[in-house]
Enzyme design. Structure first.
Site, PDB file in Angstrom:
ATOM      1  N   ASP A 304       4.688   3.943   0.737  1.00 32.48           N
ATOM      2  CA  ASP A 304       4.184   4.764  -0.661  1.00 32.48           C
ATOM      3  C   ASP A 304       2.819   5.520   0.145  1.00 32.48           C
ATOM      4  O   ASP A 304       2.323   4.822   0.971  1.00 32.48           O
ATOM      5  CB  ASP A 304       3.800   3.714  -1.897  1.00 32.48           C
ATOM      6  CG  ASP A 304       4.040   4.600  -3.019  1.00 32.48           C
ATOM      7  OD1 ASP A 304       3.834   5.745  -2.870  1.00 32.48           O
ATOM      8  OD2 ASP A 304       3.763   4.122  -4.247  1.00 32.48           O
TER       9      ASP A 304
HETATM   10  C1  NOJ Z   1       2.966   7.382  -5.232  1.00 33.60           C
HETATM   11  C2  NOJ Z   1       3.801   6.860  -6.175  1.00 33.60           C
HETATM   12  O1  NOJ Z   1       3.779   5.448  -6.427  1.00 33.60           O
HETATM   13  C3  NOJ Z   1       5.250   7.201  -5.384  1.00 33.60           C
HETATM   14  O2  NOJ Z   1       6.264   6.673  -6.217  1.00 33.60           O
HETATM   15  C4  NOJ Z   1       5.480   8.664  -5.030  1.00 33.60           C
HETATM   16  O3  NOJ Z   1       6.706   8.720  -4.513  1.00 33.60           O
HETATM   17  C5  NOJ Z   1       4.528   8.766  -4.137  1.00 33.60           C
HETATM   18  N1  NOJ Z   1       3.198   8.661  -4.721  1.00 33.60           N
HETATM   19  C6  NOJ Z   1       4.365  10.430  -3.558  1.00 33.60           C
HETATM   20  O4  NOJ Z   1       3.939  11.244  -4.526  1.00 33.60           O
END
Ligand code: NOJ
Length: 793
Positions: A304
């Site tokens: 993530d």
């Molecule tokens: C954080 C989020 O938890 C995730 O789901 C997302 O894909 C990423 N940011 C990128 O924006």
């Protein structure tokens, strides 16, 4: 134990500071591993009931090298990727295993000399975020409410085609983590319900759809990202540790991901928080163990965003790609390979996994270049909407759940005089607010009131970027105008002027939720007051709830003037059209609740709120095990207001003639065949997916209008009500549409996995011997016919 807990809790911290040559880090891991092994053997010999919920994540090393054994397509992709990576220097490999700034939310490094482009990653699960000429699809929870595999697939396919058209290689979705354990969880709406079987059906179908369109799907967040509160570390404290027992981990949280893997998912995103005290993106048990060994994952694990918390540890634990920048890798990873802390085989496998997914989706052949723009730049717009509005409206209607309908209040028969109330009926209703977002709703989460208008999606990376929004108000106006009737409305007041001649009063309320914070309440006083005030004079008050998750309704649901109520979910851009097609009966409702609506917040017990703590090593102990959502209500004998799976139709159905049969020749051994030569395939042992039993019953339309029924199958495994949930969903099928009087057979195929429990001692899925109770009905509590499947030696 407490000491171990602390010691291991500190481990990620030690690793985080190890940017330099990581010898010491490796030693730390080994020391911890020695400590952990004692716990490990204790875990595997003691059985589920004795498992410490604060169990430590056991070490699983080395990281398995992908081998393409799943099928010929993966084998070819893997070979192709391996050939390519064998020509790369360590620096080149390190360049494609990290993110770089670029047009997309995530961009890998390129290797121009070998014609390997930068790959473009974009959010999110219900539409491309932040771009023009893209569609805003219904959110995951809404898709789940359709209980319709065909629509789930079409959703994934249409979504995927938009990513493809914009030249995005990797779509960051679908979501099954959070699963929805915490009722107020801020991101539950992104996912596909708190039932692992329903979520799994969605994960599988959507993944297949996205990838059939040529785009790499990224099931996320692996694993146990069940609350927003303290999901990430800060310089002074660690992220929450979701502590779960081995059986629950498999049967509940990993389960829906299995379906996505089975359908060939090319990527998986690991989550921010800790799991059993080890950060998910450096948790060797979750990545090397469950994902890459048990579930035979062939693709790559992406962190993530900024979710990497160490360099060497994450590499050796099975992370393959750091996003959105170098994180702890880049030059440091090169250094770690040169000094032997990370093997060359490991970095080669990281790069090979990334390219294998790329080849698996055949993206090397003329994939469109990224057309991702900042809206302020002048550019040629790439329109990828196609005719998706039609599908969006169809799913919008199919996921709308009618929960109350007195004396045929619905469907409407050309009403001449409608009143419409509540900010949720229209676009940005509050002239004093300039927050430019669709459906902020009544955000007491932020401590202030923002009446932002109709809610079509939630907030954060899972939100969508609608090209337009058809509000309920707009769509109702179209209808009323066609019928030459009249409308009155008030979007601001919680005590609007009565119109005693109205045929019906529609009151719109909503409940917002977003990434980054959990909800503070499942109701809001403004909206409840509005409903009660309107119902005090309008004898035909119809309430529409747009909500990013569970919204309680007990303040007004039994009011005699509240004649109908609908959970209209998060329907996306065609909101108003989808809703009016249900209100006016163009579509006979088939939506079913993807969660349990309680009578009061306290009925959810410990599942209501996220775990809150000031501790620098905060923990959430998942002591309820498998008993979340309806299983919790069954276990504690609580009567919900509206149960999981519930939803009304404008007609009625009768169920009869349930029969069960074991498939002739089915392998019914207690454990899947473990012959040495059975290859590991993505999604788990192939025998898990074999159909072993079939259940049939007939469903007949006993009402006066045509309609379809969502027949649901629940099972109680041997031991249900003791060490296992009383009932668990293990099948659903849309029967119909059926004309009045027409009957049809509903057929449910039960796989070995559907009937198995995870045996913590054998570390395998086990078909218990004994009687499996089987029920088929219209909801998790409206069970109409029953039978048994008996397995004996
Ligand atoms: C954080 C989020 O938890 C995730 O789901 C997302 O894909 C990423 N940011 C990128 O924006």
């Amino acid at each position: 134990m407490d000491f171990l807990k602390r010691a291991y809790g500190m481990l990620p911290d030690m690793l985080r500071s190890s940017r330099g040559p990581p010898e010491q880090t490796v030693l730390s891991i080994k020391t911890a591993a020695t400590l952990l092994c004692a716990t490990c053997s204790l875990q595997s010999s003691s059985g589920a009931s004795e498992l410490p919920y604060y169990g430590l994540s056991p070490p699983v090393y080395p990281s398995p090298v992908g081998n393409g054994s799943t099928n010929i397509r993966w084998a070819q992709a893997r070979n192709h990727a391996r050939d390519m990576v064998s020509q790369m220097t360590v620096e080149e490999k390190a360049n494609i295993t990290r993110g770089w700034p670029g047009a997309c939310v995530g961009n890998t490094g390129e290797v121009p000399r070998l014609s390997i482009p930068a790959l473009c990653f974009a959010d999110g699960p219900s539409g491309i975020r932040g771009q023009e000429f893209v569609s805003a699809f219904p959110a995951g929870i809404h898709v789940a409410a359709t209980f319709d595999r065909h629509l789930m697939y079409q959703y994934g396919r249409a979504l995927g085609s938009e990513f493809y058209g914009k030249g995005i290689n990797v779509a960051l979705g679908p979501v099954a983590g959070p699963l929805g354990r915490v009722v107020k969880g801020g991101r539950n709406w992104e996912g596909l319900s708190s039932d692992p079987y329903l979520a799994g059906a969605g994960m599988g179908a959507i993944t297949r759809g996205i990838q059939d369109a040529g785009v790499i799907a990224t099931p996320k967040h692996w694993l146990l990202n069940e609350q927003e509160y303290r999901r990430r570390w800060t310089p002074v404290s660690e992220a929450i540790s979701a502590n779960v027992d081995d059986r629950t981990l498999h049967e509940l949280y990993a389960f829906p991901f299995m379906d996505a893997l089975r359908e060939g998912a090319g990527a998986v995103m690991c989550s921010y928080q800790r799991a059993n005290h080890s950060y998910a993106c450096q948790n060797s048990k979750l990545l090397n163990g469950i994902l890459k060994t048990e579930l035979g994952f062939e693709g790559f694990v992406v962190s993530d965003w900024d979710g990497q918390t160490s360099g060497v540890a994450s590499a050796n634990a099975g992370l393959d790609l750091a996003m959105p920048n170098a994180g702890f890798w880049g030059d440091k990873l090169v250094e770690a390979v040169h000094n032997g802390s990370v093997s060359e085989e490991r970095i080669s496998d990281m790069a090979t996994r990334i390219l294998a997914s790329w080849y698996y989706l055949r993206q090397e052949n003329g994939y469109p270049p990224p057309a991702i723009y900042n809206n302020t730049e002048k550019h040629f717009p790439v329109d990828v909407q196609a005719d998706h509005a039609r599908l969006i409206e169809e799913i919008g209607a199919a996921g709308t759940v009618v929960v109350k309908n007195l004396d045929h209040a619905l469907p409407f028969e050309k009403p001449k005089f409608l009143c419409i109330y509540g900010y949720d009926a229209t676009l940005k209703a509050n002239p004093w607010q300039n927050r430019d977002r669709y459906g902020g709703g009544y955000e007491d989460n932020f401590g202030w009131i923002t009446l932002n208008g109709t809610l079509i999606t939630g907030g954060g990376s899972g939100g969508s970027s609608p090209p337009y929004v058809v509000s309920p108000f707009q769509a109702l106006q179209e209808r009323v105008a066609r019928d030459r009737g009249i409308l009155r409305w008030d979007f601001y007041s919680d005590n609007p002027t009565p119109y005693l001649n109205a045929d019906a009063c529609l009151v719109f309320v909503n409940a917002y939720a977003s990434e980054s914070f959990d909800r503070t309440s499942l109701t809001d006083e403004f909206s409840d007051r509005l409903v009660l005030n309107v119902a005090s004079w309008c004898t035909n008050t119809i309430v529409v709830v747009h909500s990013a998750g569970i919204r309680l309704v007990d303040e007004w649901i039994t009011h005699p003037n509240v004649t109908a109520a609908l959970f209209a979910g998060l329907p996306g851009q065609e909101s108003g059209h989808a809703l009016t097609s249900i209100l006016y009966g163009d579509v006979n409702p088939t939506g079913r609740l993807p969660y349990t609506v309680a009578k009061s917040e306290s009925d959810y017990g410990d599942l209501l709120n996220p775990s809150v703590s000031d501790d620098p090593f905060p923990e959430a102990n998942l002591t309820e095990g498998l008993s979340i959502d309806y299983r919790h209500f069954d276990l504690h004998n609580l009567t919900p207001r509206f149960e999981f799976g519930f939803g009304l139709s404008y007609t009625s159905f009768a169920y009869a003639d349930l029969s069960t049969a074991i498939v002739p020749g089915a392998n019914l051994a207690e454990f899947p065949d473990r012959r040495k030569n059975t290859p590991v395939v993505q999604g788990g042992h192939p025998a898990l997916w074999e159909v072993v039993a079939v259940v049939r019953c007939t469903v007949t339309n006993t009402g006066l209008v045509e309609g379809a029924e969502i027949a649901q199958l629940y099972i109680g495994v041997p031991g249900a009500g003791q060490d296992s949930p009383v009932r668990q969903l293990r099948g659903f099928v849309k029967v119909g549409p059926l004309v009045p009087g027409q009957g049809r057979e509903a057929v449910f195929e039960l796989t070995r996995r559907d009937l198995s429990v995870w045996d913590v001692v054998a570390q395998d899925w086990r078909l218990r011997r004994g009687a499996y109770e089987v029920w088929v009905g219209a909801s998790s509590r409206d069970l109409r016919v029953s039978g048994r499947v008996v397995l004996v030696d």
